[in-house]
Design an enzyme around this catalytic site. Structure first.
Site, PDB file in Angstrom:
ATOM      1  CD  GLU A 153      -2.877  -1.078   2.402  1.00  0.00           C
ATOM      2  OE1 GLU A 153      -2.750  -0.401   3.276  1.00  0.00           O
ATOM      3  OE2 GLU A 153      -3.949  -1.922   2.499  1.00  0.00           O
ATOM      4  CG  ASN A 203      -0.513  -6.926  -1.132  1.00  0.00           C
ATOM      5  OD1 ASN A 203      -0.930  -7.784  -2.233  1.00  0.00           O
ATOM      6  ND2 ASN A 203      -1.018  -6.950  -0.292  1.00  0.00           N
ATOM      7  CG  HIS A 239      -9.826  -6.265   1.272  1.00  0.00           C
ATOM      8  ND1 HIS A 239      -9.924  -7.272   2.202  1.00  0.00           N
ATOM      9  CD2 HIS A 239      -8.352  -5.739   1.512  1.00  0.00           C
ATOM     10  CE1 HIS A 239      -8.772  -7.675   2.635  1.00  0.00           C
ATOM     11  NE2 HIS A 239      -8.117  -6.727   2.474  1.00  0.00           N
ATOM     12  CD  GLU A 268      -4.265  -7.730   2.116  1.00  0.00           C
ATOM     13  OE1 GLU A 268      -5.187  -7.250   2.597  1.00  0.00           O
ATOM     14  OE2 GLU A 268      -3.126  -7.697   2.116  1.00  0.00           O
ATOM     15  CG  ASP A 270     -12.413  -9.251   2.638  1.00  0.00           C
ATOM     16  OD1 ASP A 270     -12.527  -8.452   1.793  1.00  0.00           O
ATOM     17  OD2 ASP A 270     -11.941  -9.508   3.863  1.00  0.00           O
TER      18      ASP A 270
HETATM   19  C1  XIL Z   1      -5.686  -6.399   8.736  1.00  0.00           C
HETATM   20  C2  XIL Z   1      -5.872  -7.663   9.614  1.00  0.00           C
HETATM   21  O1  XIL Z   1      -7.039  -8.437   8.883  1.00  0.00           O
HETATM   22  C3  XIL Z   1      -6.488  -7.074  10.935  1.00  0.00           C
HETATM   23  O2  XIL Z   1      -6.639  -8.423  11.788  1.00  0.00           O
HETATM   24  C4  XIL Z   1      -5.695  -5.921  11.491  1.00  0.00           C
HETATM   25  O3  XIL Z   1      -6.159  -5.687  12.749  1.00  0.00           O
HETATM   26  C5  XIL Z   1      -5.604  -4.819  10.642  1.00  0.00           C
HETATM   27  O4  XIL Z   1      -4.935  -5.237   9.631  1.00  0.00           O
HETATM   28  N1  XIL Z   1      -4.874  -4.588   4.040  1.00  0.00           N
HETATM   29  C6  XIL Z   1      -3.912  -5.310   4.148  1.00  0.00           C
HETATM   30  C7  XIL Z   1      -3.845  -6.522   5.434  1.00  0.00           C
HETATM   31  O5  XIL Z   1      -2.851  -5.644   3.740  1.00  0.00           O
HETATM   32  O6  XIL Z   1      -2.614  -6.454   6.349  1.00  0.00           O
HETATM   33  C8  XIL Z   1      -4.943  -5.671   6.398  1.00  0.00           C
HETATM   34  O7  XIL Z   1      -5.153  -6.758   7.682  1.00  0.00           O
HETATM   35  C9  XIL Z   1      -6.330  -5.595   5.913  1.00  0.00           C
HETATM   36  C10 XIL Z   1      -5.952  -4.514   4.650  1.00  0.00           C
END
Ligand code: XIL
Length: 358
Positions: A153, A203, A239, A268, A270
């Protein structure tokens, strides 16, 4: 007569059991073998001791990624001290169950320890610390973690296409703040020195479609590849909270990145649904969610360079979406809170089984 009837019932039941056992349904992991895809999930080590969590994880996935256990605040809790205990548990579980491990993440602006963010270090000191961190963590897992999110990020949400201001870039940064993405390049080179065999990924969030952010990342990756900076892949977080994502644009984006010769991992995924105060989604949204999982998995599978699909957790019992959305969203993952497969699970498996990739 009675006896004969019960034998008949028993025999029929046995045949049924026999038949269903003869054509078992594949797990995601088994279905992913056909196209040779990595199917992964983020995991939290405390949950590995829960039998249903561990058995579902081992049965359904061939890859894991520590959700938080490799972030600075966990793995590097004091200036001279590294704590690998949590991530080691995940790596051990993966080894026992024949799974690959992705590492997340070496350089990020979040989940950094207070000693670092409040330490008022100079750029020279930060550069030394970051180099030591990357080399120590990557070195500890050399040969065990096959791919790393080196930088996470680095691009801004509010000013698309611009680099984010962070402790590593320019606040005060590691001394390359005026040189654009040179600090990112430096991190990749350090990671490569620590493990030349590991695949090194950039990423990012909200760069899965073609947009100003993914355009800038594309230009960076193309430049890195041309100049021999060791980058092997790009991770798109995925996400999703909008139930009508632009899958054609996601596919075109995967296409242009893989055409640069880098791999794409969906890292990641969801699909957050609106939920009532009890955490329950609308039944019709579960089908929309399934369609999204299916379409995005199919988009990945249609590009040979898209080599992994990973979800951010796998059971709705444990998902970051609840706290992240103040509990207005949830139910984002392929298994429900009781580890029962949801329509999204069947859709993912279907996409894997139907893929023509071999
Ligand atoms: C999130 C985790 O899922 C949580 O448990 C934590 O509290 C905060 O981070 N992008 C990312 C991840 O790259 O590392 C993040 O993970 C979600 C967003």
């Amino acid at each position: 007569m009675k006896w004969r009837a019960s034998v008949f019932v028993w025999a029929t039941a046995a045949v049924c059991v026999g038949l269903s056992a003869a054509v078992p349904e594949r797990s995601l992991r088994e279905a992913a073998q056909l196209p040779g895809l990595l199917i992964g999930t983020a995991v939290r080590p405390v949950q590995l001791s829960e039998a249903a969590y561990a058995s579902t994880l081992a049965r359904e996935f061939n890859m894991v990624e520590p959700e938080d256990a490799l972030k600075w605040e966990v793995v590097h809790p004091a200036v001279q001290y590294f704590d690998f205990s949590q991530a080691d548990q995940i790596v051990d579980f993966a080894t026992r169950n024949g799974m690959k491990v992705r590492g997340h993440t070496l350089v990020w602006h979040q989940q950094n320890p207070g000693w670092l963010t409040d330490g008022k270090y100079t750029s020279d000191e930060l550069a030394q610390m970051l180099e030591k961190h990357i080399k120590t963590v990557v070195g500890h897992y050399r040969g065990k973690i096959f791919a790393w999110d080196v930088v996470n990020e680095a691009f801004d949400e509010l000013h698309p296409g611009e680099l984010r201001s962070t402790i590593w870039r320019n606040q005060p940064g590691i001394g390359l703040g005026k040189a654009g993405n040179a600090y990112i390049e430096r991190c990749f080179r350090w990671a490569y020195e620590a493990d030349p065999q590991a695949l090194l990924f950039y990423n990012e969030a909200e760069a899965e479609v073609i947009n100003p952010k993914s355009d800038t990342i594309y230009a960076m990756v193309r430049d890195f590849r041309q100049r021999g900076v060791p980058i092997d892949g790009v991770g798109f977080q995925m996400h999703i909270a909008n139930l009508h994502p632009n899958v054609a644009s996601i596919s075109a984006n995967i296409n242009r990145f893989t055409a640069l010769g880098v791999q794409v991992h969906i890292t990641e995924m969801d699909v957050a649904l609106p939920v009532d105060p009890n955490g329950n989604p609308r039944p019709e949204d579960l089908q929309l969610q399934a369609d999204i999982y299916r379409e995005i998995a199919s988009a990945c599978l249609s590009h040979p360079g898209c080599t992994a699909i990973q979800t951010w957790g796998f059971t709705d019992k444990y998902s970051w979406i609840g706290s992240h959305s103040k509990h207005t969203q949830g139910a984002a993952l392929p298994f429900d809170r009781d580890y029962r497969p949801k329509p999204a699970y069947a859709a993912l498996r279907d996409a894997l089984e139907r893929s023509t990739r071999r």
